[in-house]
Scaffold this active site. Structure first.
Site, mmCIF file in Angstrom:
data_model
loop_
_atom_site.group_PDB
_atom_site.id
_atom_site.type_symbol
_atom_site.label_atom_id
_atom_site.label_comp_id
_atom_site.label_asym_id
_atom_site.label_seq_id
_atom_site.Cartn_x
_atom_site.Cartn_y
_atom_site.Cartn_z
ATOM 1 N N ASP A 72 0.863 -1.125 0.008
ATOM 2 C CA ASP A 72 -0.051 0.099 0.026
ATOM 3 C C ASP A 72 1.008 1.220 0.164
ATOM 4 O O ASP A 72 1.198 1.901 1.123
ATOM 5 C CB ASP A 72 -0.942 -0.029 1.282
ATOM 6 C CG ASP A 72 -1.903 1.103 1.436
ATOM 7 O OD1 ASP A 72 -2.150 1.606 0.162
ATOM 8 O OD2 ASP A 72 -2.331 1.506 2.625
ATOM 9 N N ALA A 73 1.370 1.638 -1.243
ATOM 10 C CA ALA A 73 2.367 2.678 -1.241
ATOM 11 C C ALA A 73 2.178 3.456 -2.562
ATOM 12 O O ALA A 73 3.055 3.610 -3.253
ATOM 13 C CB ALA A 73 4.070 1.989 -1.203
#
Ligand code: SPV
Ligand code: MG
Length: 331
Positions: A72-73
């Site tokens: 999640d970046a």
């Protein structure tokens, strides 16, 4: 899956606001796929006070990314997120709140708002960090905050892009995540409320609910001073010693359980994978798995096969009647 309860995009969109107005607070569960959406939507628990169910769903950047095997970046792109959102909307009828990450640059946010509103999503929450963001639950990750005036402008842009006042744009405060204070979060909240935010989410990755509750109390006073009170949102992943009812008592209107369906699936899949590997057959994994008929029924396969049988039956009857009539007219 053919929905039992049919809903238009507009009805679904408005249903979140209506539920908050009616009940004071709503409980929301994460979904990361069509199947998890169906399971979250159809969960029911009988209690002394009646039947409990969730009021809506959360489409999380963390769990959408993890479902794709990705971090999640800011790696999973907007179109891919919209694909998942559409998949969930396709098989559910409850309101959906979308995690919009940072919202991107203003032009990207306009596109996102218009697309989500057209699909019937009720709200998007964007966080006041700079792109590319890192998931907030990792305390060791760099968490760089956006200039609050730049973020406030993005909220304004989003509000102008929305077609109806029903679509809600909420601002997520990452001050506590970035090591800041409740005071700093409140200063930012004020700017975002003045920019037109329909909701404020205060986020924390600490187990102590203290700062969140302190923020909630100060938020009441801030909103009294401003003469407007956007809904207040909590994501109690780390501080879940406090119950949803307690959070509601302190003024929270939306409580999001943001990643539990994905984490539950992860654990169950890992256990089944090793059980089959160790057991030499899948027999010992049976009690760990839903049955195939359960899955068939949940995704609507049963309904298709029932319709197939009914069609064959009708054709048999019609053909028997036609043959009978022909025999009678010949004889
Ligand atoms: C998410 O679910 O993707 C969120 C909430 O943004 S959190 O992971 O707690 O940051
Ligand atoms: Mg997220």
């Amino acid at each position: 899956m053919i929905l039992e309860k049919k809903v238009t995009p507009g009805e679904r969109l408005r249903a979140l606001k209506q539920a908050i107005d009616r009940k004071g607070y709503v409980r929301i569960l994460e979904a990361h796929s069509g199947l998890s959406g169906i399971i979250a939507e159809s969960a029911r628990v009988q209690t002394g006070q009646g039947i409990l169910e969730y009021d809506g769903l959360w489409e999380s950047s963390l769990t959408d990314s993890a479902t794709k095997g990705l971090p999640d970046a800011s790696i999973v792109g907007c179109d891919s997120r919209i694909h998942t959102i559409d998949e969930i909307l396709n098989v559910t009828s409850k309101p959906l709140i979308v995690d919009g990450d940072t919202g991107g640059e203003p032009a990207q946010f306009e596109y996102l708002v218009q697309h989500l509103e057209r699909l019937g999503v009720s709200a998007v929450i964007i966080e006041d960090k700079v792109y590319p963001k890192r998931n907030s639950l990792d305390a060791s990750a760099s968490q760089d905050l956006e200039d609050p005036m730049v973020f406030a402008e993005k909220i304004k842009t989003g509000k102008e892009a929305a077609v109806t006042p029903d679509f809600m744009i909420m601002a997520r405060l990452e001050s506590l995540i970035a090591g800041g204070t409740v005071r700093e979060a409140l200063d930012r909240a004020e700017k975002y409320i003045l920019a037109g935010a329909d909701g404020i989410m205060i986020h924390s990755n600490k187990p102590d609910p203290g700062p969140i509750l302190e923020f909630a109390d100060a938020y009441q006073r801030l909103c009294q001073r401003l003469g407007r009170r956007p809904v207040l949102v909590s994501v109690p992943t780390t501080y879940n010693t406090v119950s949803d009812a307690e959070l509601a008592n302190r003024g929270f209107n939306i409580i999001i359980h943001a990643n539990h369906m994905l984490r539950a699936a992860y654990k169950a899949m890992a256990e089944v994978a090793s059980t089959i590997l160790a057991g030499g057959s899948s027999l010992e994994a049976n009690p760990l798995c839903a049955t195939v008929p359960e899955v068939f029924s949940t995704v609507g396969f049963d309904r298709i096969t029932r319709m197939d049988r009914e069609r064959v039956e009708t054709m048999r009857r019609v053909s028997a009647e036609t043959n009978g009539a022909a025999a009678r007219s010949n004889g």
